[in-house]
Design an enzyme around this catalytic site. Structure first.
Site, PDB file in Angstrom:
ATOM      1  N   TRP A 104      25.489 -38.599 -43.126  1.00 53.24           N
ATOM      2  CA  TRP A 104      25.005 -38.114 -44.351  1.00 53.24           C
ATOM      3  C   TRP A 104      26.315 -38.387 -44.868  1.00 53.24           C
ATOM      4  O   TRP A 104      25.641 -37.456 -46.039  1.00 53.24           O
ATOM      5  CB  TRP A 104      25.243 -36.669 -43.935  1.00 53.24           C
ATOM      6  N   ASP A 105      27.214 -39.153 -45.058  1.00 54.87           N
ATOM      7  CA  ASP A 105      28.431 -39.005 -46.352  1.00 54.87           C
ATOM      8  C   ASP A 105      27.093 -40.361 -47.265  1.00 54.87           C
ATOM      9  O   ASP A 105      27.874 -39.838 -48.633  1.00 54.87           O
ATOM     10  CB  ASP A 105      29.158 -40.431 -45.993  1.00 54.87           C
ATOM     11  N   LYS A 109      35.774 -26.582 -39.149  1.00 56.85           N
ATOM     12  CA  LYS A 109      36.292 -27.809 -39.320  1.00 56.85           C
ATOM     13  C   LYS A 109      36.446 -27.858 -41.167  1.00 56.85           C
ATOM     14  O   LYS A 109      37.508 -29.224 -41.588  1.00 56.85           O
ATOM     15  CB  LYS A 109      35.926 -28.869 -39.031  1.00 56.85           C
ATOM     16  N   GLN A 110      35.153 -28.031 -42.155  1.00 59.71           N
ATOM     17  CA  GLN A 110      34.982 -28.181 -43.392  1.00 59.71           C
ATOM     18  C   GLN A 110      34.271 -27.029 -43.397  1.00 59.71           C
ATOM     19  O   GLN A 110      33.854 -26.745 -42.711  1.00 59.71           O
ATOM     20  CB  GLN A 110      34.625 -29.608 -43.467  1.00 59.71           C
ATOM     21  N   GLU A 130      32.129 -29.104 -37.554  1.00 62.57           N
ATOM     22  CA  GLU A 130      31.791 -29.797 -36.292  1.00 62.57           C
ATOM     23  C   GLU A 130      32.012 -29.549 -35.561  1.00 62.57           C
ATOM     24  O   GLU A 130      32.237 -29.087 -34.207  1.00 62.57           O
ATOM     25  CB  GLU A 130      31.351 -31.003 -35.983  1.00 62.57           C
TER      26      GLU A 130
END
Length: 903
Positions: A465-466, A724-725, A603
């Site tokens: 998905w980057d 995580k983010q 994640e």
């Protein structure tokens, strides 16, 4: 102009400067260096002593004399480029006193400022992951291949990794691990064709060893793409040599690269032998945690050496991609009577030739290399390689590249005045985006941009998905490149439909990890380096990758008005993706729709504690973007000619009932929002306990990957409110605040005032930033919330993340291309304030305090806009008549009437 000077003593630094308000008095500070710590740590004391004082530049009074830098110093038997170190530390140019005396202070400082803005330099020899990381940052390439910036004489070992990768060239291998067959598909590390070395008087070839090297300086010229490595060699025999090697990727004839190799004997005359190799014995071995898997991805099928030419051909083991790599040596030292010795041993082709060398004379050898594969080349590959080599030479490539790089920097540069480091690293990011994909090579390839570019083997070179963070920059600068990269996804639409059908869904479900064919490449197990065990891996449940693809399709179409692409390819992808989400949404007893068994961008959470099935329900990011997608499709329907819409919807197999369902889902997807307006990351999130971050920091230090730490303790991150983010708030990065606010209203949720501020505070307290992308999102969120200091702090960390390898060795495995692209978009959208989400560009600049000027270009709906922004002015030029809004007020701009406003 205010400066300070540094005089280097045997074991100390002597700083001198004129205090404010003083005309004759000079203040001197002596800093004694600790011989037991690295010299870089001693330099930190300079920053401490000068804290609170603003300087424009620094001067080194007594540097050592080197050709490659005028600011190298030595103290306590250690050397460092003090200019490079202080420039990074203090964000100012640093010159030698001698250069300032010769050229004048102002000119010397400006020349160094310009140099720093256009060069990525490393001084000294580094080992292990630190050197691996520098190799990744010094990669050259052209979208077709990436060539890591390893030393030419290096072979793969714990300190060096000369990898070479061709876009889209993957291979699958099966390895038996703990009694089970594990299949991995990797971007293949191809034979090392850049190898060049030498020997003196018929000794063994020089190899990269610390004891053989007096000094090394590596410099990547971002303006030309030329990588220069200067090495001062001191052999055990007492021979001293200067080796200067330059590499360049051909940006136009993209199958080629060339090397210019200069050898200068410094204290002897004798026989020099030059060695050239194409090493076909290489494996995929860049990532330590993958080393238990089979890494030999190809077989060598043919080797040929004919005088100065060498050719190695091979084929990948299971994907059956054929390739040929050829090289050609040229030099004035190769005459008709020169004997070129040759050997082929264990898939390594070697050529060598000798000549008599004189002291102080520089001898030049060139090596041209060409790579062709069956993926993009029809016919005989060896003939194709030979044809490429016939026209390849170093100076010719550099000369022809000038037009390519000039066009890149004229059309895609982002100019920042007042922040030297931000300017340099911004251009580093732009450079690597055009190494990873190019408007010249990519139209001939079936490939997209991997999360780690063409720079290393992390994530096995897969496409994630980057793209969501990378393609928008291309869209605004080289939209034809975005179109080509989106075609990689379109060509795998059938595979995505098969993926969905296999899980009993309709439409297209794109894989979390994509490689050659578009089937799911995510593993079911993932190695945990903290526990030494393989943990279950449910990352394939990040179905939001399809939303990233839909977003990029929409943004490309919205920004370009490319109706041909939309009618032939784009709308079909959007409809199939929407059909998938429609089939995945299930109406609950409350009249809302749930989307179950998914993972969000965070994640750390793969499922509920003690759950029997993987995945989560109603991930906020996923549901918000699904609602946005359905609403966006309805708007496209209104704007598109009825005949085109009918043709495509018929092809996809959708009818009015399907679109009525889309609309119902868009208005009734479920979110878990508490009474304070906090958007729950997923249903049930608020029921989880918090984690004591301070306790874990005291125990482990770095807790960015606290998921691994918890698992090593026998616990699970699924059981805690830890991220995580950015996840619940991720959609605010993709689209404007007003757009997401309208999505929430469409869904029927009335949010309290200042809910975004509360959400930012809530989730920052629970986020470890285990992904550098997290800081990107929180930088934007902080700016939306009016917290410029926090925004810029997150931005600066993200900007420097690969340069300083802040994740402790991950840059060694390839750059983080998503972060690089996203940093550029922060500069354009946030600090430049140019928003492309509406029918007209909307401008609302927010320049950081130290940025005196920000200038850039963007292409939007067929118009080339050029923005020149300061803290007091907004200047906009166009190449065609256009309209745009500045802080809510609409303006018309024409080529002969630029827009000039006070900021």
């Amino acid at each position: 102009m205010r400066t300070f000077s540094v005089r280097v003593l045997d074991d100390a630094f002597e700083l001198s400067y004129v205090p404010n308000g003083k005309t004759n008095a000079t203040k001197t500070i002596t800093i004694v260096c600790d011989p037991d710590v690295p010299i870089g740590e001693n330099l930190e004391k300079i920053r401490e002593k000068l804290a609170g004082i603003d300087f424009d530049a620094a001067l080194i009074e007594n540097p050592l004399e080197y050709d490659f830098s005028d600011t190298i110093i030595g103290v306590n038997h250690q050397r460092i480029d003090m200019g490079l170190a202080l420039s990074n530390m203090l964000n100012i140019p640093v010159v030698s006193q001698e250069t300032a005396n010769r050229n004048g202070l102002a000119e010397a400082i400006e020349n160094k400022r310009q140099y720093n803005q256009w060069h990525l330099d490393y001084y000294g020899e580094y080992a292990a992951k630190r050197n691996y990381g520098q190799e990744a940052m010094l990669t050259i390439g052209n979208g077709y291949y990436g060539l890591r910036g390893a030393y030419l004489a290096a072979n793969a070992d714990v300190d060096n990794y000369p990898g070479m990768y061709v876009a889209g060239l993957y291979n699958q291998l099966t390895t038996k691990i703990n009694g089970r067959d594990v299949v991995n598909e990797d971007l293949v590390n191809l034979p090392n064709a850049q190898y060049l070395s030498f020997s003196i008087d018929h000794q063994e070839p020089f190899s990269v060893k610390k004891e053989n090297i007096s000094d090394i300086y590596r410099s990547l010229d971002l303006h030309t793409g030329v990588l220069t490595t200067t090495m001062l060699v001191s052999l055990p025999t007492g021979h001293l040599l200067k080796i200067c090697a330059q590499r360049v990727a051909d940006m136009n004839q993209w199958h080629r690269f060339a090397i210019r190799y200069e050898i200068t004997p410094m204290n002897f005359e004798g026989t020099v032998t030059v060695f050239s190799r194409i090493d076909g014995s290489v494996t995929n071995a860049n990532v330590d945690r993958y080393k238990s898997f089979d890494g030999r991805h190809f077989d060598v099928t043919e080797t040929t050496i004919n005088g100065s030419d060498a050719m190695l051909s091979g084929q990948t083991k299971t994907s059956k991609v054929a390739f040929s790599i050829g090289s050609r040596l040229s030099s004035q030292e190769i005459t008709p009577s020169t004997k070129i010795n040759e050997s082929v041993t264990d898939d390594v082709l070697e050529q060598n030739f000798s000549f008599q060398a004189q002291t102080g004379t520089t001898y030049v050898i060139e090596k041209a290399v060409a790579i062709n594969t069956s993926l993009e080349t029809k016919g005989d590959l060896n003939n194709a390689v030979t044809s490429e080599l016939d026209d390849a030479n170093f100076s010719g490539i550099v000369q022809q590249n000038a037009s390519f790089w000039n066009e890149v920097w004229q059309g895609s540069d982002i100019q920042i005045d007042g922040d030297l480091t931000a300017q340099k690293l911004t251009r580093v990011n732009i450079y690597h985006l055009f190494v990873s994909a190019s408007p010249i090579s990519n139209p001939h390839l079936d490939a997209s941009v991997g999360a780690r570019g063409l720079h290393g083997e992390a994530y096995r070179g897969h496409v994630f998905w980057d793209e969501l963070f990378i393609l928008p920059y291309y869209t605004l600068h080289t939209p034809s490149l975005t179109r080509q990269l989106l075609m990689y996804r379109y060509k795998r639409l059938d595979a995505a439909k098969q993926n969905a059908a296999a899980e009993h869904y309709d439409g297209a479900m794109y894989p979390w990890q994509s490689a050659q064919f578009g089937d799911e490449q995510s593993q079911l197990l993932h190695f945990n380096p903290d526990s030494g065990k393989f943990d279950p891996d449910n990352s394939r449940l990040q179905r939001h990758v399809s939303l990233a693809i839909a977003y990029n399709v929409w943004l490309y179409y919205h920004s370009t008005n490319d109706t041909e692409f939309m009618t032939k390819y784009g709308l079909e992808m959007l409809l199939e993706i929407a059909h998938f989400w429609s089939s995945k949404a299930v109406k609950n007893d409350n009249g809302r729709y749930d989307i179950k068994n998914v993972m969000g961008p965070d994640e750390f959470h793969e499922n509920y504690p003690n759950a029997d099935e993987p995945g989560l329900t109603d991930n906020a990011y996923t549901n918000i973007m699904v609602s946005w997608l359905f609403t966006t499709l309805a708007n496209i329907h209104k704007a598109m000619p009825a005949k085109d819409w009918s043709t495509i919807t018929t092809k996809v197999g959708l009818n009015d009932d399907d679109f009525n369902r889309f609309d119902d889902i868009a208005h009734h997807l479920a979110l878990d929002i508490n009474k304070d307006g906090i958007i729950g990351q997923f249903a049930g999130y608020f029921k989880l306990p918090t984690l004591d971050f301070e306790k874990y920091r005291k125990k482990y230090g770095n807790i960015s990957r606290v998921d691994r730490l918890l698992k090593a303790e026998g616990k699970s991150p699924d059981s805690y409110q830890v991220a995580k983010q950015a996840d619940a708030l991720m959609a605010y990065y993709n689209l404007s605040f007003n757009t997401i606010d309208n999505v929430l209203k469409t869904l029927g949720y009335k949010m309290p005032s200042e809910y975004l501020t509360k959400n930012i505070e809530y989730y920052l307290a629970r986020t470890t930033h285990g992904s550098t992308l997290s800081r990107i999102v929180y930088s934007e969120l902080s700016l939306i919330d009016g917290n410029m200091d926090q925004s810029f702090a997150f931005f600066n960390t993200a900007l420097r993340s690969d340069y300083y390898d802040i994740q402790g060795g991950t840059t060694a495995e390839g750059i983080h291309l998503g972060v690089m692209g996203a940093v550029l978009m922060l500069e354009l959208r946030n600090y430049g304030g140019v928003n492309e989400f509406e029918s007209e560009l909307a401008v609302d600049p927010h320049l950081p305090e130290d940025w005196h000027r920000l200038a850039f270009s963007e292409r939007f709906k067929g118009v080339l806009y050029k923005f020149d922004l300061t803290h007091t002015s907004i200047h906009v030029t166009v190449d065609k008549p256009a309209k745009l809004t500045v802080r809510g007020q609409e303006f018309s701009v024409t080529p002969d009437k630029p827009l000039q406003l006070k900021n």
